[in-house]
Scaffold this active site. Sequence first.
Site, PDB file in Angstrom:
ATOM      1  N   LYS A  61       0.829  -1.209   0.000  1.00 42.87           N
ATOM      2  CA  LYS A  61       0.000   0.000   0.000  1.00 42.87           C
ATOM      3  C   LYS A  61       0.864   1.260   0.000  1.00 42.87           C
ATOM      4  O   LYS A  61       2.056   1.195   0.305  1.00 42.87           O
ATOM      5  CB  LYS A  61      -0.902  -0.022   1.237  1.00 42.87           C
ATOM      6  CG  LYS A  61      -0.101  -0.077   2.535  1.00 42.87           C
ATOM      7  CD  LYS A  61      -0.949  -0.501   3.725  1.00 42.87           C
ATOM      8  CE  LYS A  61      -0.111  -0.491   4.980  1.00 42.87           C
ATOM      9  NZ  LYS A  61      -0.837  -1.044   6.126  1.00 42.87           N
ATOM     10  N   TYR A 105      13.375  31.377   6.300  1.00 40.71           N
ATOM     11  CA  TYR A 105      12.171  32.045   6.811  1.00 40.71           C
ATOM     12  C   TYR A 105      12.222  32.178   8.335  1.00 40.71           C
ATOM     13  O   TYR A 105      12.526  31.220   9.040  1.00 40.71           O
ATOM     14  CB  TYR A 105      10.931  31.239   6.431  1.00 40.71           C
ATOM     15  CG  TYR A 105      10.618  31.282   4.960  1.00 40.71           C
ATOM     16  CD1 TYR A 105      10.314  32.477   4.326  1.00 40.71           C
ATOM     17  CD2 TYR A 105      10.624  30.110   4.210  1.00 40.71           C
ATOM     18  CE1 TYR A 105      10.020  32.508   2.970  1.00 40.71           C
ATOM     19  CE2 TYR A 105      10.318  30.133   2.849  1.00 40.71           C
ATOM     20  CZ  TYR A 105      10.016  31.338   2.240  1.00 40.71           C
ATOM     21  OH  TYR A 105       9.728  31.366   0.904  1.00 40.71           O
TER      22      TYR A 105
HETATM   23  C1  LIG Z   1      -0.050  -1.952   6.723  1.00 43.30           C
HETATM   24  C2  LIG Z   1      -0.604  -3.265   7.063  1.00 43.30           C
HETATM   25  C3  LIG Z   1       0.256  -4.358   7.278  1.00 43.30           C
HETATM   26  C4  LIG Z   1       1.748  -4.228   7.357  1.00 43.30           C
HETATM   27  O1  LIG Z   1       2.106  -3.599   8.567  1.00 43.30           O
HETATM   28  P1  LIG Z   1       3.641  -3.339   8.959  1.00 43.30           P
HETATM   29  O2  LIG Z   1       3.585  -2.810  10.325  1.00 43.30           O
HETATM   30  O3  LIG Z   1       4.141  -2.334   7.976  1.00 43.30           O
HETATM   31  O4  LIG Z   1       4.331  -4.638   8.835  1.00 43.30           O
HETATM   32  C5  LIG Z   1      -0.325  -5.590   7.482  1.00 43.30           C
HETATM   33  N1  LIG Z   1      -1.673  -5.751   7.486  1.00 43.30           N
HETATM   34  C6  LIG Z   1      -2.528  -4.722   7.304  1.00 43.30           C
HETATM   35  C7  LIG Z   1      -3.982  -4.969   7.325  1.00 43.30           C
HETATM   36  C8  LIG Z   1      -2.017  -3.439   7.101  1.00 43.30           C
HETATM   37  O5  LIG Z   1      -2.864  -2.416   6.928  1.00 43.30           O
END
Ligand SMILES: *Cc1c(COP(=O)(O)O)cnc(C)c1O
Length: 366
Positions: free
Chosen positions: A34, A259
């Site tokens: 993702k 700034y």
């Molecule tokens: C993001 C996510 C993961 C992975 O989590 P990490 O902490 O990055 O290993 C696994 N399962 C779900 C449902 C997630 O949203």
Amino acid sequence: MSFQAEAVVDLGTIAANVEALAGRTSAAVMPALKANGYGHGLVPAARACLDGGASRLGVATLDEAMELRNSGVAAPILAWLVAPGLDLAAAVDADIELAVASREQLSAVADAGARHPARIHLKADTGMGRGGAPRAEWQTLVDLAAKAQADGRIEIVGAFSHLACADEPGNPLTQSQDDNFRDFLDLLWAADVQPQWQHLANSAGLLAHPDTHYNLVRPGIAVYGYPPVATEAPLRPAMTLRARVVLVKTLPAGHGIGYGHTYVTKRPTRVAIVPLGYADGIPRSTSNRAEVLVGGRRCPIRGRVSMDQVVVEVDEGDVRAGDVVEFFGDGDITAEDWATWHDTISYEILTSIGPRIPRRYVGKNT
Ligand SMILES: *Cc1c(COP(=O)(O)O)cnc(C)c1O
């Protein structure tokens, strides 16, 4: 190779990290891709994961799933965060598996199967208090799903849940979530539903809680080289963020920088102007705090981080326009350091690297 600022992503490192993670479990591995592969590039990162031994891929949104599919990625893909009203029929047609946590979602996916029934993963809230069906609704959801499967309207290929505190070694919630997940699976067995995949572990679960592996694990951040718990697994950061010095000059003593003039030179000071700013994901809160590597040496950011640039104090000497400045990578300064300076986690640093920064792929699979 000419560039102004770039994120170099080593796909060989991603593949090696997945291989190292797969070596710590007997479960199959479904990396989380993702948010543009945690900033590394969705499709290239996905292919590197498959090279490293992943057998399936996990994403949040339907768009992410469809982008993988449309790029020719053939592996099973699960999308676990899908709002009502999207084109589920197209997703089912493209063999995207969907998470289901409510009766509304169940009937939407059951209606979406045309050529073949929708393949779904039932999601239980075992204690996270975010996604997933709450315990009070498990029995109803299981009964309805069992019926929809018996009617040939869905195929239940998975059951899963998500851990909230697995990165805190002594936190009893992980055990309690695991117990609850077993209860959820028991309800499924009792309804004669035996999904092929049972999954609970994120990176922290994979690395620190072997009981949570079941037959599929979902590591995210560890795939990119940032284990959220102490581990001996040989995981390396896959991304290096760097930019070229645009200008070098000397400011006199008593001169404000940037700034608000939040930094004032104490003596004549050599500075380099470097073209990465908060629009690129360099947090403005790290003004006057963060350091970068210039010629391998740590040099402090002086004054505010601007939208497009920062000012770095460099040593008197041979820093020149065009020299490469490393913000983070697999060296002295990592995204974890930026997370500390910004009071956040490496995830936020990696996923904030903006679209203006080209990703350049090295390693296998380029
Ligand atoms: C993001 C996510 C993961 C992975 O989590 P990490 O902490 O990055 O290993 C696994 N399962 C779900 C449902 C997630 O949203």
